[in-house]
Scaffold this motif. Structure first.
Motif, PDB file in Angstrom:
ATOM      1  N   THR A   1       0.841  -1.193   0.000  1.00 46.51           N
ATOM      2  CA  THR A   1       0.000   0.000   0.000  1.00 46.51           C
ATOM      3  C   THR A   1       0.877   1.243   0.000  1.00 46.51           C
ATOM      4  N   LYS A   2       0.629   2.161  -0.953  1.00 44.14           N
ATOM      5  CA  LYS A   2       1.381   3.412  -1.031  1.00 44.14           C
ATOM      6  C   LYS A   2       0.997   4.318   0.139  1.00 44.14           C
ATOM      7  N   PRO A   3       1.956   5.069   0.673  1.00 41.09           N
ATOM      8  CA  PRO A   3       3.381   5.076   0.323  1.00 41.09           C
ATOM      9  C   PRO A   3       4.122   3.925   1.006  1.00 41.09           C
ATOM     10  N   PHE A   4       5.130   3.386   0.331  1.00 41.15           N
ATOM     11  CA  PHE A   4       5.939   2.329   0.925  1.00 41.15           C
ATOM     12  C   PHE A   4       7.405   2.649   0.664  1.00 41.15           C
ATOM     13  N   ARG A   5       8.277   2.018   1.413  1.00 41.63           N
ATOM     14  CA  ARG A   5       9.709   2.262   1.252  1.00 41.63           C
ATOM     15  C   ARG A   5      10.210   1.625  -0.041  1.00 41.63           C
ATOM     16  N   SER A   6      11.116   2.263  -0.707  1.00 45.17           N
ATOM     17  CA  SER A   6      11.681   1.720  -1.938  1.00 45.17           C
ATOM     18  C   SER A   6      12.294   0.353  -1.704  1.00 45.17           C
ATOM     19  N   GLN A   7      12.995   0.199  -0.564  1.00 50.48           N
ATOM     20  CA  GLN A   7      13.652  -1.078  -0.288  1.00 50.48           C
ATOM     21  C   GLN A   7      12.625  -2.189  -0.097  1.00 50.48           C
ATOM     22  N   GLU A   8      11.471  -1.836   0.452  1.00 49.49           N
ATOM     23  CA  GLU A   8      10.410  -2.828   0.633  1.00 49.49           C
ATOM     24  C   GLU A   8       9.953  -3.368  -0.719  1.00 49.49           C
ATOM     25  N   LEU A   9       9.812  -2.470  -1.682  1.00 52.62           N
ATOM     26  CA  LEU A   9       9.406  -2.884  -3.019  1.00 52.62           C
ATOM     27  C   LEU A   9      10.512  -3.687  -3.697  1.00 52.62           C
ATOM     28  N   LEU A  10      11.757  -3.221  -3.564  1.00 54.87           N
ATOM     29  CA  LEU A  10      12.874  -3.942  -4.176  1.00 54.87           C
ATOM     30  C   LEU A  10      13.001  -5.359  -3.621  1.00 54.87           C
ATOM     31  N   ASP A  11      12.840  -5.489  -2.315  1.00 59.08           N
ATOM     32  CA  ASP A  11      12.913  -6.818  -1.703  1.00 59.08           C
ATOM     33  C   ASP A  11      11.830  -7.736  -2.271  1.00 59.08           C
ATOM     34  N   ALA A  12      10.635  -7.190  -2.412  1.00 61.60           N
ATOM     35  CA  ALA A  12       9.525  -7.987  -2.943  1.00 61.60           C
ATOM     36  C   ALA A  12       9.789  -8.386  -4.387  1.00 61.60           C
ATOM     37  N   VAL A  13      10.337  -7.461  -5.174  1.00 57.98           N
ATOM     38  CA  VAL A  13      10.606  -7.732  -6.584  1.00 57.98           C
ATOM     39  C   VAL A  13      11.703  -8.781  -6.752  1.00 57.98           C
ATOM     40  N   PHE A  14      12.810  -8.626  -6.035  1.00 59.28           N
ATOM     41  CA  PHE A  14      13.895  -9.596  -6.174  1.00 59.28           C
ATOM     42  C   PHE A  14      13.473 -10.985  -5.694  1.00 59.28           C
ATOM     43  N   THR A  15      12.664 -11.030  -4.644  1.00 54.96           N
ATOM     44  CA  THR A  15      12.157 -12.321  -4.171  1.00 54.96           C
ATOM     45  C   THR A  15      11.268 -12.965  -5.229  1.00 54.96           C
ATOM     46  N   ALA A  16      10.404 -12.164  -5.838  1.00 56.58           N
ATOM     47  CA  ALA A  16       9.484 -12.680  -6.859  1.00 56.58           C
ATOM     48  C   ALA A  16      10.231 -13.163  -8.104  1.00 56.58           C
ATOM     49  N   VAL A  17      11.223 -12.391  -8.538  1.00 50.16           N
ATOM     50  CA  VAL A  17      12.002 -12.775  -9.716  1.00 50.16           C
ATOM     51  C   VAL A  17      12.772 -14.070  -9.448  1.00 50.16           C
ATOM     52  N   GLN A  18      13.335 -14.182  -8.240  1.00 49.68           N
ATOM     53  CA  GLN A  18      14.082 -15.379  -7.880  1.00 49.68           C
ATOM     54  C   GLN A  18      13.161 -16.599  -7.858  1.00 49.68           C
ATOM     55  N   GLN A  19      11.961 -16.429  -7.321  1.00 48.36           N
ATOM     56  CA  GLN A  19      10.995 -17.522  -7.293  1.00 48.36           C
ATOM     57  C   GLN A  19      10.593 -17.929  -8.709  1.00 48.36           C
ATOM     58  N   ASP A  20      10.437 -16.935  -9.571  1.00 48.36           N
ATOM     59  CA  ASP A  20      10.067 -17.231 -10.954  1.00 48.36           C
ATOM     60  C   ASP A  20      11.197 -17.950 -11.666  1.00 48.36           C
ATOM     61  N   ARG A  21      12.431 -17.551 -11.378  1.00 51.85           N
ATOM     62  CA  ARG A  21      13.581 -18.218 -11.988  1.00 51.85           C
ATOM     63  C   ARG A  21      13.637 -19.688 -11.533  1.00 51.85           C
TER      64      ARG A  21
END
Length: 214
Positions: free
Chosen positions: A116-136
């Motif tokens: 939910t906005k606003p959120f910390r940039s690092q929070e989003l980055l962590d979620a994205v890298f975790t998701a990409v790793q899971q997809d890989r």
């Protein structure tokens, strides 16, 4: 862009995946692009869910950052369309107007995260890298199983029968009796099966065959 803060990375990472961003707000898209590119991620931006769906998803490790509220169709509807199409790219929902019911619905349908906005940039980055790793990891598992299936299909009928009995724990003598073959013939079929399946050991062959007997 409705991010609480931007946390710069000390060193840009090499490109490790694609992040698809679907957000109707041009300033948000620009902010997402700057953030993700700063850590080595490839970014593709879309103003609507329809544009994203029409563009297609390449077969590479990726994730989707998806706004809940979009013109024409909602982010939750996009999630449903992707599920019906058998596309399981991880989805990270972002919204400035979320509620618990909406978040629960998205997560039950398989979303990787709901921010939910606003959120910390690092929070989003962590979620994205975790998701990409899971997809890989998912893609690697799928590819490995596809390769294993091709190898199994290359076995002759006898080789499959022998390999199946071997996987069940039977000795060469027992398999020979069941199939009406000599032990030497059973050994030849077993050796051929191991070679074609590229099994490094008997235990390896047993593990491979187990995938097709469950």
């Amino acid at each position: 862009m409705l991010l609480a803060e931007h946390v710069p990375m000390k060193e840009p990472r090499t490109k490790v995946g694609i992040v698809f961003v679907v957000d109707a707000d041009a300033s948000c898209r620009a902010g997402f692009k700057e953030l993700f590119q700063s850590v080595g991620l490839e970014v593709r931006l879309y103003a609507s869910g329809r544009d994203f769906l029409e563009d297609g998803i390449p077969d590479v490790a990726s994730c989707l950052v998806l706004d809940v509220r979009l013109p024409e169709t909602s982010g939750l509807k996009i999630q449903e369309e992707l599920a019906r199409a058998g596309i399981d790219t991880p989805i990270i929902f972002v919204t400035g107007h979320g509620d618990i019911q909406m978040a629960v619905r998205a997560m039950k349908a398989g979303a990787a995260d709901f921010l939910t906005k606003p959120f910390r940039s690092q929070e989003l980055l962590d979620a994205v890298f975790t998701a990409v790793q899971q997809d890989r990891g998912r893609r690697h598992t799928r590819q490995s199983y596809s390769t294993l299936r091709e190898r199994f299909a290359s076995l002759s009928t006898r080789e499959r029968e022998v390999a199946t009995w071997v996987a069940a724990g039977d000795l060469n003598k027992q398999i020979a009796a069941k199939l009406g073959l000599s032990e030497v013939t059973v050994k030849v079929h077993r050796a051929n099966a191991m070679r074609k399946m590229r099994a490094k050991s008997l235990a390896d062959l047993v593990r491979m065959i187990a995938h097709f007997n469950n």
